[in-house]
Enzyme design. Structure first.
Site, PDB file in Angstrom:
ATOM      1  N   GLY A 186       0.893   4.067  -1.679  1.00  0.00           N
ATOM      2  CA  GLY A 186       0.263   5.385  -1.642  1.00  0.00           C
ATOM      3  C   GLY A 186      -0.119   5.792  -0.230  1.00  0.00           C
ATOM      4  N   ASP A 187      -0.714   4.874   0.512  1.00  0.00           N
ATOM      5  CA  ASP A 187      -1.090   5.154   1.896  1.00  0.00           C
ATOM      6  C   ASP A 187       0.134   5.440   2.755  1.00  0.00           C
ATOM      7  OD1 ASP A 187      -4.081   4.695   2.160  1.00  0.00           O
ATOM      8  OD2 ASP A 187      -3.493   2.826   1.209  1.00  0.00           O
ATOM      9  N   MET A 188       1.173   4.653   2.569  1.00  0.00           N
ATOM     10  CA  MET A 188       2.342   4.797   3.434  1.00  0.00           C
ATOM     11  C   MET A 188       3.113   6.071   3.141  1.00  0.00           C
ATOM     12  SD  MET A 188       3.631   0.861   3.688  1.00  0.00           S
ATOM     13  CE  MET A 188       2.478  -0.426   4.171  1.00  0.00           C
TER      14      MET A 188
ATOM     15  N   ALA B 231       0.844  -1.206   0.000  1.00  0.00           N
ATOM     16  CA  ALA B 231       0.000   0.000   0.000  1.00  0.00           C
ATOM     17  C   ALA B 231       0.874   1.248   0.000  1.00  0.00           C
ATOM     18  CB  ALA B 231      -0.929  -0.021   1.212  1.00  0.00           C
TER      19      ALA B 231
ATOM     20  N   GLY C  71       1.269   8.692   4.773  1.00  0.00           N
ATOM     21  CA  GLY C  71       1.534   8.638   6.203  1.00  0.00           C
ATOM     22  C   GLY C  71       2.849   9.304   6.565  1.00  0.00           C
TER      23      GLY C  71
END
Length: 400
Positions: free
Chosen positions: A169-171, A167, A174
């Site tokens: 994009g999420d990380m 993931a 973050g």
């Protein structure tokens, strides 16, 4: 004597679920921040039930939520919202990744937060950001990777785009959330009035920020970068090459002096001294020829021998690791990147270590991702002063 961690004293209320905001919360918690993670009372964060499970809990959960204090609150309940407001009055940062407008619908928008705590920093992660025509569209990391331009570049030109296997994009979002929050904390500390602010992280923008010089290249020349498989466009040589044992190795010989060392190591001094290849641009113009010559050499030796020769020549080179290779690698072990934890039933579990490494105030793993509501009593009675009897009643009413 244990040294004080760099974020000790910073208090963070984590309202997000699944990946982006919780990934940011994990980083804060690893370096000493007190992170209070809010979950809905019945099922908790959906990540608890993702992928490989142990004793009805995702093993990913044990990593993603380590060092956090887990409490339960029904955010849709007015009583629950009042509890959140009380928590906001006592923390430095609220971290969330709901669809824009959700917190406002619950009476927990930034204006309401400032009424409780004028110094509060609200860090918001969403698909498209808090403004703009797409703000209300639901956004997942996978979609952000697509609209942010990364998926278009991933894969081979004769095949459909593919996703990176994590993931990402999420990380990345973050990470930007952590960076932005630390900037906001610094700005608040320097402000005589100690005013907070909003940190607005959009998933698609986090991905878009990774695209190197693609935008100005297109604007200047009209040339759009396309999928190129294992090569790095305009950088030569940098590719994946097959070895005699059928394994593949990555070689980065794109520095001018590195290229000379690489060519010398593979017995091609003629290419090392060829003026056509003295600069990257010249090599990029002949990349297919150079890659062919390198692979003709790698095909003569097994991977370990290729790596030995190029290591001795100080050429960047490495095998393509799967997790089976990572857990036996001496460098991962020496850098404390393979940590062993013990679960509540005594089961031992290997988890990733801490990044980055700080020489004087390093982060650490204090405890694993906790059970649902494990810190309710501690947070509600000690942190915000609710009586044990009221905590019991709140639980009976489904508020927590």
């Amino acid at each position: 004597m244990n040294k004080r961690k760099p974020l000790e004293g910073v208090k963070i209320l984590e309202l997000g679920n699944i990946v982006a905001a919780p990934f940011a919360g994990k980083l804060f918690a690893e370096f000493g921040a007190e992170v209070i993670k809010v979950e809905e009372p019945e099922n908790g964060d959906p990540l608890r039930n993702w992928r490989v499970m142990h004793e009805d809990t995702s093993v990913w959960w044990y990593v993603q939520s380590r060092n956090k204090k887990a409490v339960t609150i029904n955010l849709r309940d007015p009583e629950g919202q009042e509890i959140v407001k009380t928590l906001i009055s006592k923390v430095d940062v609220v971290l969330e990744n709901f669809k824009p407008g959700t917190l406002e619908k619950w009476g927990l928008g930034y204006e309401e937060m400032k009424n409780e705590n004028p110094s509060i920093i609200l860090t918001r992660i969403s698909g498209y950001g808090q403004t703009g025509p797409y703000r209300e569209k639901p956004g997942f990391g996978s979609v952000a990777e697509a609209i942010g331009g990364l998926r278009y570049l991933t894969g081979y030109p004769d095949r459909p785009p593919v996703r990176v296997g994590i993931a990402i994009g999420d990380m990345v979002a973050g990470l930007y959330a952590v960076i932005g929050t630390l900037m906001a904390l610094r700005a608040r500390d320097e402000d005589p009035e100690k005013k907070g602010q909003v940190v607005d992280v959009a998933l698609y923008e986090a991905v878009f920020s990774l695209l190197e010089g693609i935008l100005p290249e297109y604007d200047l020349t009209g040339v759009a970068r396309e999928r190129t498989g294992s090569t790095l466009p305009g950088i030569a040589p940098s590719n994946t090459y097959k070895c005699a044992d059928g394994k593949h190795i990555v070689i980065g010989g794109n520095g001018d002096r590195i290229f000379q060392r690489l060519m010398t190591a593979i017995g091609r001094e003629d290419l090392a001294n060829d003026p056509r290849f003295s600069t990257n641009q010249g090599r990029a113009d002949h990349v297919e020829f150079i890659d062919h010559e390198i692979e003709q050499w790698t095909l003569q030796y097994p991977l370990k021998e290729v790596q030995r020769i190029l290591d001795e020549a100080s050429v960047p080179v490495g095998p393509i690791y799967g997790v089976q290779d990572i857990i036996t690698d001496e460098h991962y072990q020496a850098r404390d990147m393979l940590r062993e934890i013990v679960l509540s039933d005594g089961k031992k579990l290997m988890v990733p270590g801490i990044v980055p490494k700080l020489s004087e105030t390093p982060g650490d793993i204090e405890w694993n991702g906790p059970e649902l509501g494990a810190h309710n009593e501690e947070v509600y009675t000690e942190f915000i002063g609710i009586s044990p009897e009221e905590v019991k009643q709140l639980k009976e009413r489904g508020v927590i």
